[in-house]
Each structure stands twice: as structure tokens, then as C-alpha cells.
Design a protein around this motif. Structure first.
Motif, PDB file in Angstrom:
ATOM      1  N   PRO A 154       0.535  -1.078  -0.144  1.00  0.00           N
ATOM      2  CA  PRO A 154       0.193  -0.259  -0.170  1.00  0.00           C
ATOM      3  C   PRO A 154       0.312   1.359  -0.068  1.00  0.00           C
ATOM      4  CG  PRO A 154      -0.353  -1.101   1.560  1.00  0.00           C
ATOM      5  CD  PRO A 154       0.597  -1.493   1.142  1.00  0.00           C
ATOM      6  N   TYR A 155       1.923   0.769   0.164  1.00  0.00           N
ATOM      7  CA  TYR A 155       2.950   2.431   0.635  1.00  0.00           C
ATOM      8  C   TYR A 155       3.568   2.190  -1.153  1.00  0.00           C
ATOM      9  CZ  TYR A 155       1.866   1.774   5.542  1.00  0.00           C
ATOM     10  OH  TYR A 155       1.352   1.956   6.103  1.00  0.00           O
ATOM     11  N   ARG A 156       3.547   2.048  -2.351  1.00  0.00           N
ATOM     12  CA  ARG A 156       4.436   1.713  -3.502  1.00  0.00           C
ATOM     13  C   ARG A 156       3.717   3.011  -4.228  1.00  0.00           C
ATOM     14  NH1 ARG A 156       4.747  -2.852  -7.433  1.00  0.00           N
ATOM     15  NH2 ARG A 156       5.805  -2.101  -9.103  1.00  0.00           N
ATOM     16  N   ASP A 157       2.539   3.658  -4.046  1.00  0.00           N
ATOM     17  CA  ASP A 157       2.120   5.262  -4.593  1.00  0.00           C
ATOM     18  C   ASP A 157       2.839   5.808  -3.341  1.00  0.00           C
ATOM     19  OD1 ASP A 157       1.955   3.138  -6.865  1.00  0.00           O
ATOM     20  OD2 ASP A 157      -0.011   2.656  -6.357  1.00  0.00           O
ATOM     21  N   ARG A 158       3.440   6.014  -3.013  1.00  0.00           N
ATOM     22  CA  ARG A 158       3.926   7.428  -2.338  1.00  0.00           C
ATOM     23  C   ARG A 158       4.008   8.669  -3.414  1.00  0.00           C
ATOM     24  NH1 ARG A 158       6.504   5.026   3.530  1.00  0.00           N
ATOM     25  NH2 ARG A 158       4.967   5.349   4.793  1.00  0.00           N
ATOM     26  N   ALA A 159       3.923   9.466  -2.720  1.00  0.00           N
ATOM     27  CA  ALA A 159       4.493  10.573  -4.213  1.00  0.00           C
ATOM     28  C   ALA A 159       6.098  10.941  -3.877  1.00  0.00           C
ATOM     29  CB  ALA A 159       3.655  12.030  -3.096  1.00  0.00           C
ATOM     30  N   VAL A 160       6.891  10.913  -4.343  1.00  0.00           N
ATOM     31  CA  VAL A 160       8.530  10.905  -4.369  1.00  0.00           C
ATOM     32  C   VAL A 160       8.888  11.758  -3.494  1.00  0.00           C
ATOM     33  CG1 VAL A 160      10.383  12.054  -5.887  1.00  0.00           C
ATOM     34  CG2 VAL A 160       8.564  11.020  -7.119  1.00  0.00           C
ATOM     35  N   GLU A 161       8.236  12.968  -3.129  1.00  0.00           N
ATOM     36  CA  GLU A 161       8.834  13.733  -2.029  1.00  0.00           C
ATOM     37  C   GLU A 161       8.625  13.053  -0.717  1.00  0.00           C
ATOM     38  OE1 GLU A 161       6.555  14.491  -4.464  1.00  0.00           O
ATOM     39  OE2 GLU A 161       8.204  15.770  -5.397  1.00  0.00           O
ATOM     40  N   GLU A 162       7.390  13.009  -0.255  1.00  0.00           N
ATOM     41  CA  GLU A 162       7.282  11.798   0.814  1.00  0.00           C
ATOM     42  C   GLU A 162       8.419  10.953   0.177  1.00  0.00           C
ATOM     43  OE1 GLU A 162       4.180   9.657   3.420  1.00  0.00           O
ATOM     44  OE2 GLU A 162       3.247  10.605   1.253  1.00  0.00           O
ATOM     45  N   ASN A 163       8.643  10.115  -0.457  1.00  0.00           N
ATOM     46  CA  ASN A 163       9.719   8.954   0.045  1.00  0.00           C
ATOM     47  C   ASN A 163      10.783   9.619   0.789  1.00  0.00           C
ATOM     48  OD1 ASN A 163       8.753   5.979  -0.841  1.00  0.00           O
ATOM     49  ND2 ASN A 163       7.770   7.102  -2.190  1.00  0.00           N
ATOM     50  N   LEU A 164      11.447  10.684  -0.731  1.00  0.00           N
ATOM     51  CA  LEU A 164      12.694  11.175   0.048  1.00  0.00           C
ATOM     52  C   LEU A 164      12.881  11.375   1.401  1.00  0.00           C
ATOM     53  CD1 LEU A 164      13.016  13.415  -3.390  1.00  0.00           C
ATOM     54  CD2 LEU A 164      14.593  11.591  -2.701  1.00  0.00           C
ATOM     55  N   ASP A 165      11.545  12.170   1.754  1.00  0.00           N
ATOM     56  CA  ASP A 165      11.198  12.692   2.973  1.00  0.00           C
ATOM     57  C   ASP A 165      11.681  11.242   3.899  1.00  0.00           C
ATOM     58  OD1 ASP A 165      11.021  14.755   5.596  1.00  0.00           O
ATOM     59  OD2 ASP A 165       9.309  13.026   6.211  1.00  0.00           O
TER      60      ASP A 165
END
Length: 174
Positions: A154-165
């Protein structure tokens, strides 16, 4: 020697070889890859070697030697809690005892952490990697089995910015 005779000789030479050597020979003969063969033996320095390691050593160093290449001894020292220099020294002794030498190709994965971190950030920025927040049980449920396919996290589609953070916070960089 004609082309047919050369091809026949090469084919006979491969008979009885394992599929890895057959593949390397075929790729070298076809010109698919240029340059020399480079293999690696990547042990984790968290214990002593066993017979399976000896098989891998013989394969990786052997293929490099047979095709005029080089084999890197690259310690996968990514878990400092379980690793010890005693194991590094033991592994090096065992590789030599088996008759192989890495010459100047001794590496430690930890020497490349900064570069690997940069690669990870690049993959996240390109949307090709993400931070997965599933716990151990969740991972078990989502990864599937031999009989049942896995499901996307379910975390696969997180926004790039959130993943980078999240990724930067895991390293302690904000």
C-alpha cells in the motif's frame, strides 16, 4: 581453418561445461561483450565459510581465470552488528587455501555507502523505488507464496517527495 571448422571446434570445447561457462564462452565468441570477464565473490564477514561458499569461490574465481578476467573479493559488510575482522581474515585465508588470488581487487561494500545512497535517492526521484513502511508481518502477507502471487505494498504509490523525506530521515538527513 574454415568458419565451419572453427565453429565446430568451439562447440565441442563447450560440451560438458556448466551452463555458466557455456554462456560466457558463447557471449565472448559472438562479440556480445567486449573486454574481459569480471566476476565477484561477495561473502558477508559474519561467520566462517562452508562448502557452498567453496563452490561459489571455485565458480567465480575459476570462470574469471579461464576467460582471462579477474574476480573481485568484495565483502558485503552491511551489518556491523554481526561482522568481525576475524571472519574477514578467515575468508581471505580460505580463498587462498583453495588456490585463488584476488590480486588488487579487494573491496568492502561499506566503502561505497555514499555512492549507493545517491543511487537510491536517484531511483526514488525517478519513481523507481520507494520507502515501504510495512512491518515484518505485513511484508509476509504481501509478498505472496510459491502458490499465490504477491500484492503491491500500500506504500508503493507514495509521492516522490514523501519517499525522499522518509528516506532522508532514515539516514538522519532532513
Amino acid at each position: 581453418m574454415t568458419e565451419i571448422e572453427t565453429a565446430d571446434k568451439q562447440s565441442k570445447r563447450r560440451e560438458g561445461q556448466d551452463f555458466i561457462r557455456e554462456t560466457v564462452a558463447r557471449d565472448m565468441e559472438s562479440g556480445r561483450y567486449y573486454g574481459r570477464v569480471v566476476t565477484r565473490f561477495p561473502p558477508e564477514p559474519n561467520g566462517y565459510l562452508h562448502i557452498g561458499h567453496a563452490k561459489s569461490i571455485a565458480l567465480n574465481f575459476g570462470v574469471a581465470e579461464e576467460f582471462g578476467g579477474v574476480c573481485h573479493l568484495r565483502f558485503d559488510d552491511t551489518n556491523p552488528e554481526t561482522e568481525d575482522m576475524e571472519y574477514v581474515e578467515s575468508i581471505m585465508r580460505d580463498v587462498r587455501w583453495l588456490g585463488y588470488d584476488w590480486r588488487d581487487k579487494l573491496f568492502f561494500a561499506s566503502d561505497y555507502y555514499a555512492q549507493l545512497y545517491e543511487f537510491a535517492e536517484q531511483l526514488i526521484q525517478e519513481g523507481k523505488a520507494y520507502v515501504d513502511s510495512l512491518d515484518e508481518e505485513g511484508i509476509r502477507q504481501y509478498r505472496g507464496t510459491v502458490l499465490e502471487p504477491g500484492r503491491p505494498s500500500p506504500y508503493r504509490d507514495r509521492a516522490v517527495e514523501e519517499n525522499l523525506d522518509l528516506f532522508r530521515r532514515m539516514r538522519g538527513i532532513s
